[in-house]
Motif scaffolding. Structure first.
Motif, PDB file in Angstrom:
ATOM      1  N   VAL A 349       0.834  -1.215   0.000  1.00 32.03           N
ATOM      2  CA  VAL A 349       0.000   0.000   0.000  1.00 32.03           C
ATOM      3  C   VAL A 349       0.867   1.262   0.000  1.00 32.03           C
ATOM      4  CG1 VAL A 349      -2.039  -1.096   1.002  1.00 32.03           C
ATOM      5  CG2 VAL A 349      -0.316  -0.116   2.530  1.00 32.03           C
ATOM      6  N   LYS A 350       2.044   1.180   0.622  1.00 33.53           N
ATOM      7  CA  LYS A 350       2.944   2.334   0.577  1.00 33.53           C
ATOM      8  C   LYS A 350       3.454   2.568  -0.842  1.00 33.53           C
ATOM      9  CE  LYS A 350       7.091   4.302   2.723  1.00 33.53           C
ATOM     10  NZ  LYS A 350       8.180   4.079   3.722  1.00 33.53           N
ATOM     11  N   GLU A 351       3.766   1.484  -1.526  1.00 36.48           N
ATOM     12  CA  GLU A 351       4.206   1.588  -2.918  1.00 36.48           C
ATOM     13  C   GLU A 351       3.071   2.108  -3.798  1.00 36.48           C
ATOM     14  OE1 GLU A 351       7.568   0.928  -5.549  1.00 36.48           O
ATOM     15  OE2 GLU A 351       7.281   1.124  -3.384  1.00 36.48           O
ATOM     16  N   ALA A 352       1.855   1.658  -3.531  1.00 40.80           N
ATOM     17  CA  ALA A 352       0.703   2.171  -4.269  1.00 40.80           C
ATOM     18  C   ALA A 352       0.577   3.678  -4.071  1.00 40.80           C
ATOM     19  CB  ALA A 352      -0.575   1.471  -3.804  1.00 40.80           C
ATOM     20  N   ARG A 353       0.755   4.130  -2.843  1.00 34.40           N
ATOM     21  CA  ARG A 353       0.683   5.562  -2.549  1.00 34.40           C
ATOM     22  C   ARG A 353       1.739   6.340  -3.345  1.00 34.40           C
ATOM     23  NH1 ARG A 353      -0.648   9.365   1.419  1.00 34.40           N
ATOM     24  NH2 ARG A 353       1.035  10.854   1.851  1.00 34.40           N
ATOM     25  N   THR A 354       2.951   5.795  -3.393  1.00 33.89           N
ATOM     26  CA  THR A 354       4.029   6.442  -4.140  1.00 33.89           C
ATOM     27  C   THR A 354       3.654   6.614  -5.608  1.00 33.89           C
ATOM     28  OG1 THR A 354       5.721   5.564  -2.651  1.00 33.89           O
ATOM     29  CG2 THR A 354       6.443   6.235  -4.847  1.00 33.89           C
ATOM     30  N   HIS A 355       3.045   5.585  -6.180  1.00 33.38           N
ATOM     31  CA  HIS A 355       2.682   5.651  -7.603  1.00 33.38           C
ATOM     32  C   HIS A 355       1.454   6.526  -7.839  1.00 33.38           C
ATOM     33  CE1 HIS A 355       5.663   2.937  -9.323  1.00 33.38           C
ATOM     34  NE2 HIS A 355       5.579   2.253  -8.185  1.00 33.38           N
ATOM     35  N   ILE A 356       0.565   6.607  -6.870  1.00 36.12           N
ATOM     36  CA  ILE A 356      -0.555   7.555  -6.983  1.00 36.12           C
ATOM     37  C   ILE A 356      -0.013   8.982  -7.043  1.00 36.12           C
ATOM     38  CG2 ILE A 356      -2.549   8.536  -5.784  1.00 36.12           C
ATOM     39  CD1 ILE A 356      -3.012   5.680  -4.620  1.00 36.12           C
ATOM     40  N   LEU A 357       0.898   9.290  -6.147  1.00 37.91           N
ATOM     41  CA  LEU A 357       1.477  10.641  -6.111  1.00 37.91           C
ATOM     42  C   LEU A 357       2.271  10.939  -7.372  1.00 37.91           C
ATOM     43  CD1 LEU A 357       2.612  10.714  -2.361  1.00 37.91           C
ATOM     44  CD2 LEU A 357       0.709  11.986  -3.383  1.00 37.91           C
ATOM     45  N   ALA A 358       2.810   9.887  -8.005  1.00 38.98           N
ATOM     46  CA  ALA A 358       3.585  10.057  -9.240  1.00 38.98           C
ATOM     47  C   ALA A 358       2.703  10.004 -10.492  1.00 38.98           C
ATOM     48  CB  ALA A 358       4.673   8.989  -9.323  1.00 38.98           C
ATOM     49  N   ASP A 359       1.398   9.795 -10.315  1.00 38.04           N
ATOM     50  CA  ASP A 359       0.436   9.745 -11.417  1.00 38.04           C
ATOM     51  C   ASP A 359       0.658   8.581 -12.379  1.00 38.04           C
ATOM     52  OD1 ASP A 359      -1.638  11.586 -11.173  1.00 38.04           O
ATOM     53  OD2 ASP A 359      -0.405  13.259 -11.840  1.00 38.04           O
ATOM     54  N   ASP A 360       1.237   7.487 -11.892  1.00 45.77           N
ATOM     55  CA  ASP A 360       1.384   6.325 -12.766  1.00 45.77           C
ATOM     56  C   ASP A 360       0.893   5.049 -12.081  1.00 45.77           C
ATOM     57  OD1 ASP A 360       3.374   5.880 -10.913  1.00 45.77           O
ATOM     58  OD2 ASP A 360       4.988   5.646 -12.369  1.00 45.77           O
ATOM     59  N   PHE A 361      -0.080   5.207 -11.188  1.00 52.27           N
ATOM     60  CA  PHE A 361      -0.588   4.056 -10.434  1.00 52.27           C
ATOM     61  C   PHE A 361      -1.168   2.991 -11.350  1.00 52.27           C
ATOM     62  CE2 PHE A 361      -4.237   1.801  -8.657  1.00 52.27           C
ATOM     63  CZ  PHE A 361      -3.646   1.147  -7.591  1.00 52.27           C
ATOM     64  N   SER A 362      -1.988   3.385 -12.329  1.00 49.57           N
ATOM     65  CA  SER A 362      -2.677   2.407 -13.170  1.00 49.57           C
ATOM     66  C   SER A 362      -1.700   1.526 -13.922  1.00 49.57           C
ATOM     67  CB  SER A 362      -3.616   3.122 -14.152  1.00 49.57           C
ATOM     68  OG  SER A 362      -4.668   3.753 -13.452  1.00 49.57           O
ATOM     69  N   GLU A 363      -0.633   2.116 -14.479  1.00 49.73           N
ATOM     70  CA  GLU A 363       0.365   1.337 -15.207  1.00 49.73           C
ATOM     71  C   GLU A 363       1.098   0.377 -14.264  1.00 49.73           C
ATOM     72  OE1 GLU A 363      -0.025   5.391 -17.206  1.00 49.73           O
ATOM     73  OE2 GLU A 363       0.046   4.585 -15.175  1.00 49.73           O
ATOM     74  N   TRP A 364       1.488   0.880 -13.097  1.00 50.13           N
ATOM     75  CA  TRP A 364       2.179   0.048 -12.120  1.00 50.13           C
ATOM     76  C   TRP A 364       1.281  -1.084 -11.636  1.00 50.13           C
ATOM     77  CZ3 TRP A 364       0.761  -0.360  -6.835  1.00 50.13           C
ATOM     78  CH2 TRP A 364       1.659  -1.084  -6.041  1.00 50.13           C
ATOM     79  N   LYS A 365      -0.005  -0.796 -11.423  1.00 52.45           N
ATOM     80  CA  LYS A 365      -0.940  -1.807 -10.919  1.00 52.45           C
ATOM     81  C   LYS A 365      -1.061  -2.984 -11.872  1.00 52.45           C
ATOM     82  CE  LYS A 365      -4.961  -2.975 -11.589  1.00 52.45           C
ATOM     83  NZ  LYS A 365      -6.369  -3.019 -12.033  1.00 52.45           N
TER      84      LYS A 365
END
Length: 376
Positions: A349-365
């Motif tokens: 969930v911390k990594e998810a937060r990092t990618h949300i803030l970086a605006d690339d969550f969907s690709e990372w997910k």
């Protein structure tokens, strides 16, 4: 309690926020380890705080009410003082546990009569009594008393159940505002949206609960037998209605993939017994896939339990050693696996937060879901 929404991912409804209670700040999305009896099973307090880095944990109203009982908890000064965890805590209402006692409980408009699974003694939970119990336990976040119907419930049952949950919510809200915290810090009450797998009922419940203007909201009655895709659909239905400036808590969910899918749909908070329960049964979650530590293939694998080292135990112990411990039925095996799995969930969930803030969550997910689906 305050909720500061910091950022929403440009490609999804995933959110990063700061939830602040009198016992500290929580960065969301967040996973909450389950401490049913006031303890996260098999995990020391220092491991919970330092290795796992838990920001908030759960206690269970039903279980704590029965044992050790409210008198002991109140004499200790509340659950924080009793178990030594000085960070935020949440208590569920015990509704799920009570309604799971098939054959030893009776439901009525007034409340629910049930028999203890410990000694068979008879008890009666009303919305008012549950609010009083949760005040006595003293968690920062309290849950409303609701009925949790099975995912396979027909529409007629789901309709009747939802009406009961809504009536009980009114009584919970009234009692909550008639009483004060016992230990000198603020407590919040979260309503629980129900409605089974029926979109119309879910919309009705979300609107009903949103009208209370609560400090946060929970989504209950999912991951109880319905297909995962139906669960995701219900999350979308509910989150379209719940206030965007309040935290959203998906109760009792779930696998790492479930959590990422729900984050993508705008959920902020999660809990589940899976990390510890599965860990005790030799299943480890990692960023590369799932390991069954009883498999013979690990018997001579001297690499770390998890090369990414999500917590100290991952680098201290080899896969061969953990395999040996499970085969020998050593208690340490269950402890190491529980700590690892919880640390992994908190890392995820911390990594998810990092990618949300970086605006690339969907690709990372997308990448993570593929990895998390593997059996290593």
């Amino acid at each position: 309690m305050t909720f500061n929404l910091q950022h929403t991912d440009k490609g999804s409804a995933a959110r990063a926020a700061l939830l602040t209670t009198d016992h500290g700040q929580i960065e969301t999305p967040i996973f909450m380890p389950v401490g049913t009896l006031g303890t996260v099973k098999g995990v020391h307090l220092h491991e919970l705080k330092d290795d796992i880095k838990a920001q908030i944990i759960l206690g269970n109203t039903y279980h704590l009410y029965l044992r050790p009982g409210l008198e002991i908890i109140e004499r200790a000064g509340g659950l924080h003082k009793f178990n030594g965890f000085d960070r935020p805590m949440l208590t569920d209402s015990g509704g799920f546990q009570v309604f799971s006692l098939t054959g030893i409980r009776k439901l009525s408009n007034e409340g629910c009569e049930f028999r203890s699974h410990i000694d068979g003694s008879k008890h009666f939970f009303t919305p008012e009594k549950v609010m009083d119990i949760e005040r006595a336990i003293g968690a920062d976040i309290m849950m409303a008393f609701d009925e949790c119907p099975p995912g396979t419930a027909d529409f007629a049952y789901a309709r009747k159940s939802l009406d009961l949950t809504h009536r009980w919510m009114k009584r919970c809200w009234k009692r909550f505002h008639e009483t004060d915290p016992k230990y000198g810090y603020h407590q919040s009450l979260f309503p629980i949206v129900q409605g089974c797998v029926y979109p119309d009922l879910r919309r009705e419940s979300a609107k009903f609960m949103a009208d209370f203007g609560a400090e946060g909201y929970a989504i209950g009655g999912l991951a109880v037998g319905e297909p995962a895709e139906v669960m995701y659909e219900m999350i979308e239905v509910v989150n379209d209605i719940l206030p965007k400036d309040r935290p959203r808590y998906l109760m009792g969910v779930g696998t790492p993939i479930n959590i990422l899918e729900a984050i993508e749909r705008g959920v902020d908070m999660f809990d589940c017994v899976m990390p510890t329960r599965n860990g005790r049964n030799a299943m480890l979650f990692t960023a590369e896939g799932i390991l069954n530590m009883r498999n013979a293939k690990w018997a001579d694998d001297f690499s770390p339990v998890d090369p990414m080292g999500h917590c100290l135990a991952d680098t201290q112990y080899s896969r061969a050693y953990l395999h040996h411990l499970f085969k020998a039925k050593e208690l340490l095996a269950m402890q190491i696996a529980s700590i690892h799995n919880l640390a992994f969930y908190l890392w995820l969930v911390k990594e998810a937060r990092t990618h949300i803030l970086a605006d690339d969550f969907s690709e990372w997910k997308v990448e993570m879901v593929e990895k998390l689906s593997r059996r290593l």
